[in-house]
Design a protein around this motif. Sequence first.
Motif, mmCIF file in Angstrom:
data_model
loop_
_atom_site.group_PDB
_atom_site.id
_atom_site.type_symbol
_atom_site.label_atom_id
_atom_site.label_comp_id
_atom_site.label_asym_id
_atom_site.label_seq_id
_atom_site.Cartn_x
_atom_site.Cartn_y
_atom_site.Cartn_z
ATOM 1 N N ASP A 21 0.871 -1.176 0.000
ATOM 2 C CA ASP A 21 0.000 0.000 0.000
ATOM 3 C C ASP A 21 0.902 1.218 0.000
ATOM 4 O OD1 ASP A 21 -1.912 1.991 0.471
ATOM 5 O OD2 ASP A 21 -1.752 1.710 2.644
ATOM 6 N N THR A 24 0.255 8.276 0.124
ATOM 7 C CA THR A 24 0.844 9.586 -0.162
ATOM 8 C C THR A 24 1.906 9.925 0.874
ATOM 9 O OG1 THR A 24 -1.321 10.235 -0.969
ATOM 10 C CG2 THR A 24 0.254 12.007 -0.559
ATOM 11 N N THR A 25 1.613 9.637 2.133
ATOM 12 C CA THR A 25 2.558 10.004 3.192
ATOM 13 C C THR A 25 3.237 8.786 3.818
ATOM 14 O OG1 THR A 25 0.659 10.108 4.692
ATOM 15 C CG2 THR A 25 1.451 12.192 3.793
ATOM 16 N N LYS A 59 3.711 1.908 9.776
ATOM 17 C CA LYS A 59 3.817 2.226 8.360
ATOM 18 C C LYS A 59 5.049 3.114 8.266
ATOM 19 C CE LYS A 59 0.163 3.297 5.635
ATOM 20 N NZ LYS A 59 -1.137 3.933 5.270
ATOM 21 N N LYS A 100 3.257 10.205 -4.883
ATOM 22 C CA LYS A 100 2.156 9.383 -5.390
ATOM 23 C C LYS A 100 1.111 10.233 -6.136
ATOM 24 C CE LYS A 100 -1.738 6.827 -3.396
ATOM 25 N NZ LYS A 100 -2.223 6.196 -2.162
ATOM 26 N N GLU A 208 -8.234 1.525 -2.821
ATOM 27 C CA GLU A 208 -8.062 1.678 -1.373
ATOM 28 C C GLU A 208 -9.406 1.528 -0.664
ATOM 29 O OE1 GLU A 208 -5.569 5.248 -1.035
ATOM 30 O OE2 GLU A 208 -4.167 4.258 -2.383
ATOM 31 N N ALA A 236 -9.875 8.013 5.007
ATOM 32 C CA ALA A 236 -9.294 9.354 5.031
ATOM 33 C C ALA A 236 -7.799 9.189 5.245
ATOM 34 C CB ALA A 236 -9.931 10.179 6.133
ATOM 35 N N GLY A 237 -7.035 9.384 4.192
ATOM 36 C CA GLY A 237 -5.588 9.152 4.256
ATOM 37 C C GLY A 237 -4.809 10.440 4.266
ATOM 38 N N GLY A 238 -3.555 10.347 3.850
ATOM 39 C CA GLY A 238 -2.693 11.515 3.807
ATOM 40 C C GLY A 238 -3.029 12.379 2.594
ATOM 41 N N GLY A 239 -3.222 11.747 1.442
ATOM 42 C CA GLY A 239 -3.473 12.488 0.216
ATOM 43 C C GLY A 239 -4.941 12.514 -0.156
ATOM 44 N N ALA A 267 -4.984 14.387 4.931
ATOM 45 C CA ALA A 267 -4.348 15.130 6.022
ATOM 46 C C ALA A 267 -3.203 16.021 5.546
ATOM 47 C CB ALA A 267 -3.833 14.136 7.058
ATOM 48 N N LYS A 303 -1.171 19.037 14.455
ATOM 49 C CA LYS A 303 -2.276 18.459 13.693
ATOM 50 C C LYS A 303 -2.863 17.236 14.404
ATOM 51 C CE LYS A 303 -1.349 16.167 9.832
ATOM 52 N NZ LYS A 303 -0.980 15.880 8.429
ATOM 53 N N GLY A 374 -8.274 4.889 7.882
ATOM 54 C CA GLY A 374 -7.167 5.687 7.339
ATOM 55 C C GLY A 374 -6.581 6.562 8.435
ATOM 56 N N GLY A 375 -5.325 6.942 8.235
ATOM 57 C CA GLY A 375 -4.586 7.687 9.264
ATOM 58 C C GLY A 375 -5.269 8.971 9.706
ATOM 59 N N ALA A 378 -7.726 9.184 12.564
ATOM 60 C CA ALA A 378 -7.259 9.206 13.955
ATOM 61 C C ALA A 378 -7.439 10.599 14.571
ATOM 62 C CB ALA A 378 -5.790 8.801 14.017
HETATM 63 N N1 LIG Z 1 -4.288 12.202 14.905
HETATM 64 C C1 LIG Z 1 -4.148 12.656 13.662
HETATM 65 N N2 LIG Z 1 -4.659 13.848 13.306
HETATM 66 C C2 LIG Z 1 -4.529 14.330 12.063
HETATM 67 N N3 LIG Z 1 -3.877 13.682 11.077
HETATM 68 C C3 LIG Z 1 -3.334 12.500 11.384
HETATM 69 C C4 LIG Z 1 -3.432 11.929 12.675
HETATM 70 N N4 LIG Z 1 -2.780 10.727 12.656
HETATM 71 C C5 LIG Z 1 -2.310 10.578 11.407
HETATM 72 N N5 LIG Z 1 -2.626 11.643 10.652
HETATM 73 C C6 LIG Z 1 -2.291 11.878 9.243
HETATM 74 O O1 LIG Z 1 -2.728 10.772 8.497
HETATM 75 C C7 LIG Z 1 -1.880 10.617 7.364
HETATM 76 C C8 LIG Z 1 -1.503 9.182 7.246
HETATM 77 O O2 LIG Z 1 -2.645 8.421 6.988
HETATM 78 P P1 LIG Z 1 -2.596 7.209 6.002
HETATM 79 O O3 LIG Z 1 -1.429 6.367 6.344
HETATM 80 O O4 LIG Z 1 -3.933 6.590 5.981
HETATM 81 O O5 LIG Z 1 -2.345 7.997 4.631
HETATM 82 P P2 LIG Z 1 -1.592 7.552 3.313
HETATM 83 O O6 LIG Z 1 -1.845 6.119 3.100
HETATM 84 O O7 LIG Z 1 -0.191 8.015 3.386
HETATM 85 O O8 LIG Z 1 -2.289 8.443 2.207
HETATM 86 P P3 LIG Z 1 -3.274 8.057 1.014
HETATM 87 O O9 LIG Z 1 -3.947 6.786 1.369
HETATM 88 O O10 LIG Z 1 -4.224 9.201 0.944
HETATM 89 O O11 LIG Z 1 -2.421 7.988 -0.196
HETATM 90 C C9 LIG Z 1 -0.677 11.490 7.576
HETATM 91 O O12 LIG Z 1 -0.752 12.595 6.684
HETATM 92 C C10 LIG Z 1 -0.795 11.934 9.007
HETATM 93 O O13 LIG Z 1 -0.313 13.245 9.184
#
Ligand SMILES: Nc1ncnc2c1ncn2[C@@H]1O[C@H](COP(=O)(O)OP(=O)(O)OP(=O)(O)O)[C@@H](O)[C@H]1O
Length: 590
Positions: A21, A24-25, A59, A100, A208, A236-239, A267, A303, A374-375, A378
């Motif tokens: 996986d 983005t972040t 991760k 990404k 995803e 809800a992920g990073g990107g 995020a 954040k 998703g991150g 949180a």
């Molecule tokens: N408590 C929190 N409050 C706000 N943001 C958070 C928190 N914990 C994690 N994040 C954010 O969540 C993101 C990581 O989430 P995740 O691993 O699901 O994303 P990703 O897989 O990198 O992105 P994507 O799936 O969109 O490509 C990071 O940008 C991180 O800053």
Amino acid sequence: MSLPDRKKYAGDTRRLLLAFDIGTTFSGISYSILDPGIIPEIRPVTRYPCQEHVGGDSKIPTVIYYDSAGKICAIGAETLKEGIEQDAEENGWTKAWWFKLHLRPKPQTTSASVRQVDEALPPLPPSKTVVQLFRDYMKYLLECAKKYISDSHGQTVWTSLQNNIIFVLTHPNGWGGPQQGQMRQAAIQASLVPNTEDGRSRINFVTEGEASLHFCLSNGLALANTQQSGVLIVDAGGGTVDLTAYCSLPDYSFEEIAIPQCHFQGAAFVTMRAKKFFEKLLSGTRFSDDVETLTMRFDRNTKHVFRKDDEPHHIQFGNHRDRDPSLNIRGGRLTLTGCDVAKFFEPSISCIVEAIKAQKSAAHVPIQSVFLVGGFSASSWLFDKVRERIEPLGLSVSRPDAHVNKAVSNGAVSFYLDSAVTSRVSPRTYGISVYYPYDSSDPDHRKRGHLVEIHCATREPVLHEGFSTILPKDTRVRTSQEFRCSFSRQAVERRSLNCLRATILAYSGLQKSPVWIDSDPLNYPTACTVEVDTTSLPVQMTTSATGARYFEISFEIILLFGLTELQAQIAYRQNGQEKRGRAQVIYEGN
Ligand SMILES: Nc1ncnc2c1ncn2[C@@H]1O[C@H](COP(=O)(O)OP(=O)(O)OP(=O)(O)O)[C@@H](O)[C@H]1O
Ligand SMILES: [Mg+2]
């Protein structure tokens, strides 16, 4: 409703299933060792080379540092090393991050939201393409998997499995064939698989959103009563924020009940808005060089802990003597009001809320529960605000508390093992461009009288620019469902018919049943091209009404839209029987 018990692995040799996986972040790896006759288990990789602290749900950053010659200096978990930013600065390294999103589909029109993504994205390192970055990162993930699996299961296990690995790669909901093509290219360049038909077929894709559903199901989440009501999974992920709605069927499988959505409001965009704020506040002041530090601290701390908009937040960035009350800087700390921080979150929150409402109204089955994974989920602020605005609409909002950030890679393994989704919704109307024999009694034809052409082989009057629909938008499509379209070509020479290409168009306009391309010409982008080797197909010699003699070949193109990747075949008749032939799906730029 959860998944029925997983079945024993039915293959006759031991194999390894590996899911990457690439977020983005942050990125994650999960895997399963498939042993004949044994029920497969899903395991995440929880330890990476160079990782300082070991966590149960780790991760690693999707970050690569390159030197000026383009050589990798630090990648993934290595970039977590204390002082890496200083090393990078001293040595002139370039940081590749959020790369990404450079792979994302580029819409034809530039809206404000598209511009916002363009502006926020850090550029790619000089002379690197996004495919090369994916290649380097995939190569690294494979090394990490190798180390972890060898350490956990023994070197011989890895050695015996490494040449026949099945891969599952995840991508945001809104991505399709062209992005999958580029990811497959990167996987081949990274030597995950050889560039052979078998090698290419060992790369599988899942969105995803669908991986997140599988994660929820395989973790026994109570997606209860989904037969009468749908569930909405929001990753809800990073990107990106990926929304996918499902209901369950009596056979325990799931069907998508609305076109999945994907929004660039993860995020990382909260951090980008904070960065813009710092830039504006500090531009022209002696603190303007501190924007990067402030942004980084905001991203890593503020954040995450933000939960009240009536409390100030302090970000330490400088020397304790640094002070400028007009900028809210005291003792080397910048103070942000809670309201300011809330503003950085707001566009993401309202995007999620509006997207949930849109899914609710588009769904074929009423949605009653929303699961946030998703991150980004949180974030208590995000969760509370989404819940506050969505629950009054009669939907429950919850988030699974365990390992939400491993959801996607674990879910990707489950997707391969459990294949819970048996029906998906077509996101667009697909079809091909056709010509119609001119019919002077048809008013639409008469209107286009000035466009009539004489067909080069049949010498008959025809109108081009017709559109024949293969699959209308928003249609439920079972995974095994075949869609056919008749295809014929005429030519004066036989060899012009040996290799044929059919362009599949994806209509993206508002017409319900589009018939003429020229009535909405900008809304028929090419979805893909289907290439067919027709050398072994029967060809007919025909004479037209005008007396012209020409060759004609006819077959049907069969498209499988219901899988996670578009597949094509052809069907033709020979000696009264239907025969099947292979066809290749090609995307522009791949
Ligand atoms: N408590 C929190 N409050 C706000 N943001 C958070 C928190 N914990 C994690 N994040 C954010 O969540 C993101 C990581 O989430 P995740 O691993 O699901 O994303 P990703 O897989 O990198 O992105 P994507 O799936 O969109 O490509 C990071 O940008 C991180 O800053
Ligand atoms: Mg993700």
